[in-house]
Scaffold this active site. Structure first.
Site, PDB file in Angstrom:
ATOM      1  N   LYS A 158       0.776  -1.402  -0.016  1.00 60.20           N
ATOM      2  CA  LYS A 158      -0.084  -0.107   0.037  1.00 60.20           C
ATOM      3  C   LYS A 158       0.868   1.216  -0.160  1.00 60.20           C
ATOM      4  CE  LYS A 158      -4.251  -2.186   0.179  1.00 60.20           C
ATOM      5  NZ  LYS A 158      -5.121  -1.876  -0.675  1.00 60.20           N
ATOM      6  N   GLU A 214      -2.142   0.566  -8.801  1.00 61.32           N
ATOM      7  CA  GLU A 214      -3.535   0.771  -8.733  1.00 61.32           C
ATOM      8  C   GLU A 214      -4.086   1.826  -8.128  1.00 61.32           C
ATOM      9  OE1 GLU A 214      -6.419  -2.711  -6.706  1.00 61.32           O
ATOM     10  OE2 GLU A 214      -4.365  -3.280  -7.210  1.00 61.32           O
ATOM     11  N   GLU A 240     -12.063  -1.764  -8.193  1.00 57.33           N
ATOM     12  CA  GLU A 240     -12.445  -2.791  -7.054  1.00 57.33           C
ATOM     13  C   GLU A 240     -13.994  -2.512  -6.830  1.00 57.33           C
ATOM     14  OE1 GLU A 240     -10.551  -1.894  -2.859  1.00 57.33           O
ATOM     15  OE2 GLU A 240      -9.110  -1.932  -4.659  1.00 57.33           O
ATOM     16  N   HIS A 290      -9.849  -8.229  -7.557  1.00 57.75           N
ATOM     17  CA  HIS A 290      -9.627  -7.720  -6.138  1.00 57.75           C
ATOM     18  C   HIS A 290     -10.550  -8.895  -5.432  1.00 57.75           C
ATOM     19  CE1 HIS A 290     -10.670  -5.658  -2.343  1.00 57.75           C
ATOM     20  NE2 HIS A 290      -9.497  -4.865  -2.613  1.00 57.75           N
TER      21      HIS A 290
END
Length: 372
Positions: A158, A214, A240, A290
């Site tokens: 992340k 992403e 997602e 996802h």
């Protein structure tokens, strides 16, 4: 063959050490499973995700009364009916009725969907990189190293929850800890504007084998994604939280992304989820699911990928990877399914081919208390 009962299994796990992404730290993991049984004794499992209180009340007050007594073969009709009450609950109903149809036919789910192209699917280890305390980067790197030692060859970490400089120091440390033949994806959870996303360009240019970046921007900005795709040296991915196949069209028509990332928990019904994958193929854009929030959902994503035609004709077995939750989450153990060498074998047998761990279902059953 009519629906006789719908059993519900709200599950909760309070995290001993919170972790999270750019949206904040999680203090718990939850999921909501259902088991639909027909009047001739055939049953199927489904899964959805939302606030447990909302789902539990919705199922018992409105959804279960709307399902009981209805033909189990009317899957699409029933999914549309449930969608009016709660779109995400409809995902669980679609899964359960799909398994029932396969079991009634004496077929594996893949065979009921027209047959499989492959028996194994690649997966990538997905992390929630942030934790409390000044040593969060050290903890994150250690978790990634542990997954690499377990055989994963692809990873997602992340960004977007700290300053760009701090996040870039973290990513540099992750890269330094990984073997040279591994691949890395970065997920910003829609945290940036275009200027901040472009600040990542120097680091992205140095990444040896990037998977994708992403959701650097809000996913509604299809035109901006198209421009960003021209200026960044890595593939872009996202989508997602999109709920309908048609809602991917602005991104697909503009070729704004290299990968779409639909989630079977968010797209309304497993049939529409599969339609989303086919739509991506029609536009020549790859699809990588996802699948962070549910073990059964991840299994359905694996089945759908097993049945999806290759993305390139020169590689007859080519398929995009599926997300694998690598964090502290006991619900992953609900199914006896584990990666080996960065791949997962798609179960055979009838229906989904494997049984859920009923002891875990009982142990983690939510008692109705507050958990936030």
């Amino acid at each position: 063959m009519k629906i006789r009962t719908v059993e519900t299994y709200p599950l909760l796990y309070r995290l001993p050490a919170p972790y999270g992404d750019a949206n904040g730290l999680k203090t718990f993991r939850s999921t909501y499973l259902i088991r639909i049984e027909t009047d001739d004794g055939v049953s199927g499992w489904g899964e959805c995700a939302d606030a447990l209180e909302t789902l539990h009340k919705g199922f018992h007050d409105r959804i279960i009364p709307a399902l009981v007594g209805q033909p189990a073969t009317d899957r699409r009709k029933l999914v549309r009916t449930v969608k009016k009450h709660h779109a995400r609950a409809a995902s669980a109903v679609g899964m359960a009725l799909s398994e029932i149809a396969a079991l009634r036919a004496g077929m594996n789910l893949c065979d009921a969907w027209g047959g499989r192209f492959r028996d194994k699917i690649p997966v990538y280890a997905s992390f929630q990189s942030y934790s409390a305390g000044a040593d969060w980067q050290k903890r994150s790197v250690a978790a990634v190293e542990q997954a690499a030692a377990a055989g994963f060859a692809a990873f997602k970490v992340k960004i977007g929850g700290k300053s760009v400089d701090e996040d870039q120091r973290h990513i540099a440390a992750v890269q330094a800890a990984l073997p040279g033949d591994t691949r890395l994806a970065l997920d910003a959870n829609q945290s940036y504007d275009a200027a901040e996303a472009l600040a990542w360009r120097p680091l992205l240019e140095r990444m040896p084998r990037p998977l994708w970046l992403e959701e650097p921007l809000q996913i509604k900005y299809a035109a901006e994604y198209g421009l960003l795709r021209q200026r960044l040296p890595v593939p872009l991915a996202g989508g997602e939280n999109i709920e309908a196949a048609a809602d991917f069209l602005p991104l697909l028509a503009r070729h704004a992304l290299d990968y779409i990332t639909p989630d079977p928990l968010h797209v309304t019904g497993i049939d529409e989820y599969r339609e989303t994958l086919s739509l991506a193929r029609a536009f020549g854009i790859r699809a990588t699911p996802h699948a962070f929030d549910g073990a059964l959902t991840r299994l359905y994503a694996l089945f759908a990928h097993a049945c999806l035609e290759p993305f390139g004709k020169m590689q007859p077995d080519a398929i995009e990877p599926v997300e694998w939750d690598a964090m502290d989450n006991p619900f992953t153990r609900l199914l006896p399914l584990r990666p080996a060498g960065g791949e997962v074998a798609v179960p055979g047998g009838t229906g989904i081919g494997i049984e859920l761990d009923t002891d875990l279902l009982a142990f983690y059953r939510w008692d109705g208390s507050r958990y936030e």
